[in-house]
Design a protein around this motif. Structure first.
Motif, short mmCIF file in Angstrom:
data_model
loop_
_atom_site.label_atom_id
_atom_site.label_comp_id
_atom_site.label_asym_id
_atom_site.label_seq_id
_atom_site.Cartn_x
_atom_site.Cartn_y
_atom_site.Cartn_z
N PHE A 242 -3.14 -2.75 -10.13
CA PHE A 242 -3.24 -1.75 -9.06
C PHE A 242 -4.66 -1.26 -8.89
CE2 PHE A 242 1.02 -0.91 -7.60
CZ PHE A 242 1.84 -1.35 -8.63
N GLU A 243 -4.98 -0.85 -7.67
CA GLU A 243 -6.26 -0.22 -7.38
C GLU A 243 -6.04 0.84 -6.31
OE1 GLU A 243 -8.67 -3.55 -6.12
OE2 GLU A 243 -8.25 -3.11 -4.01
N ALA A 244 -6.99 1.75 -6.21
CA ALA A 244 -6.89 2.80 -5.19
C ALA A 244 -8.29 3.12 -4.71
CB ALA A 244 -6.23 4.05 -5.77
N GLU A 245 -8.35 3.58 -3.47
CA GLU A 245 -9.64 3.92 -2.90
C GLU A 245 -9.65 5.38 -2.46
OE1 GLU A 245 -11.16 1.17 -0.08
OE2 GLU A 245 -13.18 2.00 -0.34
N GLU B 147 0.85 -1.18 0.00
CA GLU B 147 0.00 0.00 0.00
C GLU B 147 0.89 1.23 0.00
OE1 GLU B 147 -3.88 0.95 2.32
OE2 GLU B 147 -2.24 1.80 3.54
N LEU B 148 0.68 2.11 -0.94
CA LEU B 148 1.40 3.38 -1.01
C LEU B 148 0.41 4.47 -0.63
CD1 LEU B 148 3.37 2.90 -4.35
CD2 LEU B 148 3.97 2.15 -2.03
N SER C 203 -13.51 11.60 3.57
CA SER C 203 -13.45 12.05 4.96
C SER C 203 -12.01 12.09 5.47
CB SER C 203 -14.30 11.15 5.85
OG SER C 203 -13.82 9.83 5.82
N GLN C 204 -11.20 11.17 4.97
CA GLN C 204 -9.79 11.14 5.38
C GLN C 204 -8.89 11.82 4.37
OE1 GLN C 204 -8.55 7.19 6.45
NE2 GLN C 204 -10.17 6.91 7.95
N THR C 205 -9.47 12.37 3.34
CA THR C 205 -8.73 13.03 2.24
C THR C 205 -7.53 12.18 1.81
OG1 THR C 205 -7.41 14.43 3.75
CG2 THR C 205 -9.46 15.35 2.90
N SER C 206 -7.84 10.93 1.52
CA SER C 206 -6.77 10.01 1.13
C SER C 206 -7.11 9.32 -0.19
CB SER C 206 -6.53 8.96 2.21
OG SER C 206 -7.64 8.09 2.33
N PHE C 207 -6.08 8.83 -0.82
CA PHE C 207 -6.22 8.10 -2.09
C PHE C 207 -5.05 7.11 -2.15
CE2 PHE C 207 -8.14 7.23 -5.98
CZ PHE C 207 -7.31 7.39 -7.07
N HIS C 208 -5.13 6.10 -1.32
CA HIS C 208 -4.02 5.14 -1.19
C HIS C 208 -4.04 4.13 -2.33
CE1 HIS C 208 -3.45 7.09 2.51
NE2 HIS C 208 -4.16 6.30 3.30
N LEU C 209 -2.86 3.77 -2.77
CA LEU C 209 -2.69 2.82 -3.88
C LEU C 209 -2.34 1.45 -3.32
CD1 LEU C 209 -2.37 2.56 -7.06
CD2 LEU C 209 0.07 2.93 -6.65
N ARG C 210 -2.98 0.40 -3.88
CA ARG C 210 -2.74 -0.95 -3.35
C ARG C 210 -2.53 -1.93 -4.50
NH1 ARG C 210 -7.65 0.48 -0.53
NH2 ARG C 210 -7.16 1.30 1.53
N LYS C 211 -1.78 -2.97 -4.16
CA LYS C 211 -1.67 -4.11 -5.06
C LYS C 211 -1.55 -5.35 -4.19
CE LYS C 211 0.57 -5.94 -9.17
NZ LYS C 211 1.51 -5.72 -10.29
N PRO C 212 -2.34 -6.38 -4.45
CA PRO C 212 -2.35 -7.55 -3.56
C PRO C 212 -1.10 -8.41 -3.64
CG PRO C 212 -3.90 -7.84 -5.38
CD PRO C 212 -3.39 -6.45 -5.48
N SER C 213 -0.40 -8.35 -4.78
CA SER C 213 0.78 -9.20 -4.94
C SER C 213 1.73 -8.51 -5.94
CB SER C 213 0.36 -10.59 -5.44
OG SER C 213 1.50 -11.39 -5.71
N VAL C 214 2.86 -8.05 -5.46
CA VAL C 214 3.75 -7.27 -6.34
C VAL C 214 4.76 -8.18 -7.03
CG1 VAL C 214 3.51 -5.16 -5.02
CG2 VAL C 214 5.34 -6.76 -4.42
N HIS C 215 5.25 -7.66 -8.17
CA HIS C 215 6.28 -8.35 -8.94
C HIS C 215 7.53 -7.49 -8.99
CE1 HIS C 215 3.19 -11.14 -10.22
NE2 HIS C 215 2.43 -10.12 -10.58
#
Lengths: 114, 112
Positions: B63-66, B20-21, B70-82
């Motif tokens: 990749f996906e991001a949410e 998670e970035l 309310s938290q003014t966030s946009f974190h980037l995620r990947k379940p399994s990195v290469h």
């Protein structure tokens, strides 16, 4: 493939010697941007063209100029490069400047000032 | 004025582990949010963007991001990195004008 091309990829110049960086695009986008990116820093917008209209950022030094002779080409001129101007210069384009439009970036030109 | 904060300058992670970035932004108006990836000596490439609608956005390369207003966030995620995900990742915001504000980037290093 439609793309953004920057030439040269690497440019070495001497302190105070004018240098021109080139950007061309085959996307036919009406907006073109120039960014400066120093090591481990965020890209910093220098200026952009919306069609032929030039828009300079308030904190862009006068040493930096730009030309856009036609839709496809845009040039960045550094009149008297200083050591602090060594950086990666990124060209980008977008189809409209509404913010929701994706920016397409070229590979960048890395400028070294000796 | 808008700003973007990427608190982690470097994130090491082992291959096939999740990552998670983090990205937080500040703005008094609605924003559009973007994640870009930059491989060494290359330009930026769009990974994904949030314009409106569903707060979970899926992008390229798994990749996906949410978007969390309310938290003014946009974190980037990947379940399994290469290994090939090793790169610098930039979060950016835009309020509907020509100007994008970029964060200072997070260097993701995937370890074998």
């Amino acid at each position: 493939d439609a793309m953004v091309i920057q030439n040269p990829r690497y440019q070495v110049t001497q302190f105070g010697k004018p240098v021109t960086l080139s950007c061309s695009q085959t996307l036919n986008h009406n907006v073109m941007y120039w960014y400066q990116q120093k090591s481990s820093q965020a890209p910093k917008l220098l200026f952009h063209y919306y069609d032929k209209d030039f828009n300079n950022e308030a904190d862009t030094p006068d040493n930096f100029q730009s030309r856009r002779p036609n839709t496809s080409f845009c040039f960045l001129d550094i009149r008297s490069p200083g050591l602090g101007d060594a950086a990666m210069y990124l060209c980008a384009t977008s189809n409209g400047g509404g913010g929701y439009n994706e920016q397409f970036f070229g590979p960048g030109t890395r400028l070294t000032v000796l | 004025a808008q700003s973007v904060t990427q608190l982690d300058s470097q994130v090491p992670v082992f291959e096939e582990a999740p990552v998670e970035l983090r990205c937080n932004y500040s703005s008094s108006v609605s924003v559009y949010l973007f994640w870009y990836v930059q491989y060494p000596n290359q330009g930026l490439q769009l990974l994904l963007k949030y314009l409106s609608g569903s707060t979970l956005v899926k992008g390229i390369n798994g990749f996906e991001a949410e978007f969390n207003k309310s938290q003014t966030s946009f974190h980037l995620r990947k379940p399994s990195v290469h290994i090939s995900d090793t790169a610098e990742y930039f979060c950016a915001v835009n309020t509907g004008t020509y100007k994008y504000i970029f964060g200072t980037g997070t260097r993701l290093k995937v370890l074998a």
